[in-house]
Design a protein around this motif. Structure first.
Motif, PDB file in Angstrom:
ATOM      1  N   ASP A 210     -20.051  15.518  -5.862  1.00 54.42           N
ATOM      2  CA  ASP A 210     -19.559  16.513  -4.911  1.00 54.42           C
ATOM      3  C   ASP A 210     -18.668  15.873  -3.854  1.00 54.42           C
ATOM      4  N   TYR A 211     -19.059  14.703  -3.417  1.00 54.94           N
ATOM      5  CA  TYR A 211     -18.267  13.988  -2.406  1.00 54.94           C
ATOM      6  C   TYR A 211     -16.855  13.693  -2.933  1.00 54.94           C
ATOM      7  N   ILE A 212     -16.778  13.217  -4.168  1.00 57.39           N
ATOM      8  CA  ILE A 212     -15.469  12.936  -4.764  1.00 57.39           C
ATOM      9  C   ILE A 212     -14.674  14.233  -4.925  1.00 57.39           C
ATOM     10  N   THR A 213     -15.349  15.294  -5.339  1.00 60.04           N
ATOM     11  CA  THR A 213     -14.670  16.591  -5.464  1.00 60.04           C
ATOM     12  C   THR A 213     -14.068  17.019  -4.131  1.00 60.04           C
TER      13      THR A 213
ATOM     14  N   PHE B 272       0.797  -1.214   0.000  1.00 58.45           N
ATOM     15  CA  PHE B 272       0.000   0.000   0.000  1.00 58.45           C
ATOM     16  C   PHE B 272       0.840   1.281   0.000  1.00 58.45           C
ATOM     17  N   ASP B 273       2.162   1.145  -0.057  1.00 60.44           N
ATOM     18  CA  ASP B 273       3.007   2.322   0.148  1.00 60.44           C
ATOM     19  C   ASP B 273       2.767   3.432  -0.865  1.00 60.44           C
ATOM     20  N   ASP B 274       2.368   3.071  -2.077  1.00 58.26           N
ATOM     21  CA  ASP B 274       2.233   4.109  -3.106  1.00 58.26           C
ATOM     22  C   ASP B 274       0.798   4.546  -3.324  1.00 58.26           C
ATOM     23  N   PHE B 275      -0.114   4.185  -2.398  1.00 54.22           N
ATOM     24  CA  PHE B 275      -1.511   4.503  -2.693  1.00 54.22           C
ATOM     25  C   PHE B 275      -1.770   6.002  -2.661  1.00 54.22           C
ATOM     26  N   HIS B 276      -1.002   6.760  -1.885  1.00 55.50           N
ATOM     27  CA  HIS B 276      -1.190   8.207  -1.868  1.00 55.50           C
ATOM     28  C   HIS B 276      -0.854   8.813  -3.241  1.00 55.50           C
ATOM     29  N   ASN B 277       0.160   8.248  -3.893  1.00 57.31           N
ATOM     30  CA  ASN B 277       0.552   8.769  -5.199  1.00 57.31           C
ATOM     31  C   ASN B 277      -0.515   8.534  -6.251  1.00 57.31           C
ATOM     32  N   ASN B 278      -1.304   7.492  -6.060  1.00 53.68           N
ATOM     33  CA  ASN B 278      -2.342   7.166  -7.035  1.00 53.68           C
ATOM     34  C   ASN B 278      -3.697   7.767  -6.684  1.00 53.68           C
ATOM     35  N   ALA B 279      -3.811   8.362  -5.506  1.00 54.88           N
ATOM     36  CA  ALA B 279      -5.110   8.865  -5.068  1.00 54.88           C
ATOM     37  C   ALA B 279      -5.673   9.903  -6.027  1.00 54.88           C
ATOM     38  N   SER B 280      -4.837  10.822  -6.464  1.00 59.17           N
ATOM     39  CA  SER B 280      -5.315  11.885  -7.355  1.00 59.17           C
ATOM     40  C   SER B 280      -5.870  11.304  -8.647  1.00 59.17           C
ATOM     41  N   THR B 281      -5.144  10.333  -9.219  1.00 61.54           N
ATOM     42  CA  THR B 281      -5.600   9.714 -10.464  1.00 61.54           C
ATOM     43  C   THR B 281      -6.925   8.989 -10.255  1.00 61.54           C
ATOM     44  N   THR B 282      -7.016   8.245  -9.174  1.00 65.86           N
ATOM     45  CA  THR B 282      -8.238   7.487  -8.894  1.00 65.86           C
ATOM     46  C   THR B 282      -9.440   8.407  -8.725  1.00 65.86           C
ATOM     47  N   LEU B 283      -9.288   9.450  -7.932  1.00 58.25           N
ATOM     48  CA  LEU B 283     -10.396  10.367  -7.694  1.00 58.25           C
ATOM     49  C   LEU B 283     -10.779  11.105  -8.966  1.00 58.25           C
ATOM     50  N   HIS B 284      -9.798  11.470  -9.782  1.00 60.88           N
ATOM     51  CA  HIS B 284     -10.081  12.155 -11.037  1.00 60.88           C
ATOM     52  C   HIS B 284     -10.875  11.249 -11.971  1.00 60.88           C
TER      53      HIS B 284
ATOM     54  N   THR C 109     -12.772   8.704 -11.133  1.00 58.72           N
ATOM     55  CA  THR C 109     -14.101   8.497 -10.566  1.00 58.72           C
ATOM     56  C   THR C 109     -14.987   9.703 -10.832  1.00 58.72           C
ATOM     57  N   HIS C 110     -14.432  10.884 -10.644  1.00 56.53           N
ATOM     58  CA  HIS C 110     -15.185  12.121 -10.892  1.00 56.53           C
ATOM     59  C   HIS C 110     -15.637  12.200 -12.350  1.00 56.53           C
ATOM     60  N   ASP C 111     -14.740  11.904 -13.283  1.00 61.02           N
ATOM     61  CA  ASP C 111     -15.084  11.970 -14.703  1.00 61.02           C
ATOM     62  C   ASP C 111     -16.167  10.960 -15.060  1.00 61.02           C
ATOM     63  N   ALA C 112     -16.065   9.756 -14.494  1.00 66.10           N
ATOM     64  CA  ALA C 112     -17.067   8.734 -14.788  1.00 66.10           C
ATOM     65  C   ALA C 112     -18.441   9.156 -14.286  1.00 66.10           C
ATOM     66  N   ILE C 113     -18.504   9.746 -13.102  1.00 63.81           N
ATOM     67  CA  ILE C 113     -19.782  10.201 -12.555  1.00 63.81           C
ATOM     68  C   ILE C 113     -20.349  11.336 -13.397  1.00 63.81           C
ATOM     69  N   GLU C 114     -19.487  12.215 -13.889  1.00 63.93           N
ATOM     70  CA  GLU C 114     -19.956  13.282 -14.773  1.00 63.93           C
ATOM     71  C   GLU C 114     -20.582  12.711 -16.043  1.00 63.93           C
ATOM     72  N   ASN C 115     -19.983  11.658 -16.595  1.00 59.52           N
ATOM     73  CA  ASN C 115     -20.568  11.014 -17.774  1.00 59.52           C
ATOM     74  C   ASN C 115     -21.967  10.504 -17.478  1.00 59.52           C
ATOM     75  N   LEU C 116     -22.107   9.844 -16.332  1.00 56.87           N
ATOM     76  CA  LEU C 116     -23.419   9.340 -15.931  1.00 56.87           C
ATOM     77  C   LEU C 116     -24.384  10.492 -15.711  1.00 56.87           C
ATOM     78  N   GLN C 117     -23.913  11.542 -15.081  1.00 58.53           N
ATOM     79  CA  GLN C 117     -24.749  12.698 -14.772  1.00 58.53           C
ATOM     80  C   GLN C 117     -25.297  13.334 -16.049  1.00 58.53           C
TER      81      GLN C 117
ATOM     82  N   LEU D 101     -15.674   0.440  -4.224  1.00 55.24           N
ATOM     83  CA  LEU D 101     -14.533  -0.407  -4.586  1.00 55.24           C
ATOM     84  C   LEU D 101     -13.334   0.426  -5.017  1.00 55.24           C
ATOM     85  N   GLN D 102     -13.592   1.499  -5.747  1.00 59.82           N
ATOM     86  CA  GLN D 102     -12.507   2.337  -6.252  1.00 59.82           C
ATOM     87  C   GLN D 102     -11.786   3.065  -5.114  1.00 59.82           C
ATOM     88  N   LEU D 103     -12.517   3.382  -4.052  1.00 58.43           N
ATOM     89  CA  LEU D 103     -11.907   4.111  -2.937  1.00 58.43           C
ATOM     90  C   LEU D 103     -11.131   3.206  -1.982  1.00 58.43           C
TER      91      LEU D 103
END
Length: 503
Positions: free
Chosen positions: A252-255, A212-224, A226-234, A309-311
């Protein structure tokens, strides 16, 4: 020092008007007259529940807890509906489990009706359940094991602070380990398996491993992503006035997660996920009980579950036990339903293609989650230590009861009428003050709730076609979804990016 909860006198049961519509009240009349709760295929003799005399409100709360379990459109696609009948079946001769069920039913009503009365009942029944659970732990046996496990799970669902939740989850692991010799004969064998998968053997003492050591480095990519996917659905659902606010709330929560520093301690991780976990319990039930539910409703739920799951890699100390494992089964059922739908002729090809395209993101997240799980298991880097024993579990439950403050919070459980507007930084307030560790909500900042949705057709992307689709699909549908509700859904122009595979 151990807390002797038997010496603490609970208050008088709060008076609450929980009246249901007349047809339901008539059902409850029959329950009282016959001594049996009968709802669909579920049947239990309430006179056999030794040590507990059921009031009218008790029967209402049982109905509330069981109703969702009696309808396929909710049972298959929610995280809890299918479990409550098994919990009630295990409650014979164990009043403390009855009170845990009644507390959960009260919480459900508190959400559904925005009811302070129901919330106060949840405090009342939850406190009695905690007291009875501690006493049962001190006399743990094969005879009361199912009841101890069920009550621990139910109360963990309602705990709103890290200390209470983590002690209950540790206790669940201890109980499961003690039941291994006879678990195949348990009422709760399948639920035990789910809990075994979700709770590490050494919970809550997990120490971040190299995995899990690098999960902080990937957090931004994951949240971005997820945000884009929700916008598509929206964008696809912008005309859905009732459901659109819930999609907006998820985005909003992901933002907000994108704007705060990553949570490091288990308690911070718990606080970041607390509100979201509440939504996983109550939003799906509310959406699936609506008259206008349809396959797009399932699509919304798929995105909520996929987000859990993504979080998970961002919250490695708590996420599996707190929310991600519980969404697997309903998400898989949604995939099965869409697979069956794809073989039918219910919808025009263009609509079907759009639905399936939007479902690809949850599917990719699910595949990535399973790949991550296999890598973790093959690496074998998580130490397998023994969880705390019953002495510690009973002591911690005693402290949880001692901290209980009956009805000391004025705010009711999350209102369902409008999405919540809150800052993630406020989530750290969940359960941090004095008061009951159950049902409380974080400090919230309410937005404008004068309109069901701020999304309207004037904001629709120009790339969306909105053809008129005639109503009247006659094909029977096993889940009772409205095919005619698919009023739009033209060709979309979005990019689906596969989520990262966590090393």
């Amino acid at each position: 020092m151990d807390t002797h909860v038997a010496d603490i006198q609970p208050p008088v049961q709060p008076v609450a008007d929980l009246s249901f519509p007349q047809p339901i009240e008539a059902t409850l009349d029959r329950w009282q007259q016959s001594g049996e709760c009968v709802l669909g295929s579920f049947r239990i003799n309430i006179h056999a529940q030794q040590g507990h005399i059921y009031t009218r409100n008790d029967l209402r709360l049982i109905y509330q807890a069981l109703w969702s379990a009696n309808h396929p459109q909710t049972t298959e696609f929610t995280v809890w509906s299918g479990k409550t009948p098994k919990f009630l079946a295990a409650a014979t001769s164990h009043p403390f489990l009855v009170h845990a069920i009644l507390a959960f039913g009260s919480q459900s009503l508190a959400w559904e009706r925005n009811s302070a009365d129901a919330k106060n009942l949840a405090y009342y029944h939850g406190g009695i359940a905690l007291q009875g659970l501690q006493n049962a732990i001190s006399q743990f046996s094969r005879e009361n094991a199912d009841a101890v496990l069920a009550a621990s799970i139910l109360l963990s669902w309602q705990a709103n602070d890290w200390r209470s939740w983590s002690s209950l989850v540790s206790g669940i692991r201890t109980v499961i380990n003690s039941m291994q010799a006879w678990k195949a004969h348990s009422y709760l064998a399948d639920i035990m398996l789910e809990q075994e998968v979700s709770i590490p053997q050494n919970f809550p003492g997990f120490v971040s491993s190299p995995f899990f050591d690098d999960f902080h480095n990937n957090a931004s990519t994951t949240l971005h992503q997820t945000h884009d996917a929700i916008e598509n659905l929206q964008a696809y659902l912008f005309l859905r006035e009732e459901e659109a606010p819930w999609v907006e709330q998820l985005k909003d929560y992901i933002t907000q997660l994108q704007g705060v520093r990553p949570a490091t301690s288990p308690e911070e991780q718990f606080n970041h996920l607390y509100s979201f976990r509440k939504w996983l319990f109550w939003i799906p039930t509310a959406l699936l009980q609506a008259d206008n539910r349809d396959y797009q409703t399932l699509l919304i739920l798929a995105y909520y579950y996929a987000t859990a799951l993504q979080l998970e890699p961002l919250y490695p100390n708590v996420s599996a036990a707190f929310c991600s494992t519980m969404v697997l089964k309903p998400l898989e059922e949604i995939f099965k339903t869409f697979a069956t739908l794809q073989q039918s002729t219910l919808f025009p090809d263009q609509q079907m293609d759009t639905l399936i395209a939007l479902l690809q993101y949850p599917k990719q997240v699910y595949a990535s989650y399973n790949d991550r799980k296999l890598r973790r298991e093959s690496n074998g880097r998580i130490p397998r230590l023994s969880p705390p024993g019953f002495d510690r579990f009973g002591s911690e439950i005693g402290h949880t009861y001692e901290d209980y403050r009956w009805g000391s919070h004025a705010s009711p459980a999350f209102p369902p009428q409008h999405p919540l507007r809150h800052k993630v930084s406020d989530i750290s307030c969940a359960g941090s003050g004095l008061g009951s560790p159950y049902l409380e909500v974080p400090n919230l900042q309410w937005g404008d709730t004068s309109s069901a949705s701020s999304l309207d057709s004037t904001n629709a992307p120009s790339s969306f076609a909105l053809p008129s689709i005639s109503a009247g699909f006659d094909t029977d549908d096993m889940y009772g979804f409205s095919k005619a509700a698919l009023e739009y859904g033209g060709a979309t122009s979005f990019t689906l990016t596969a989520p990262p595979l966590w090393a």
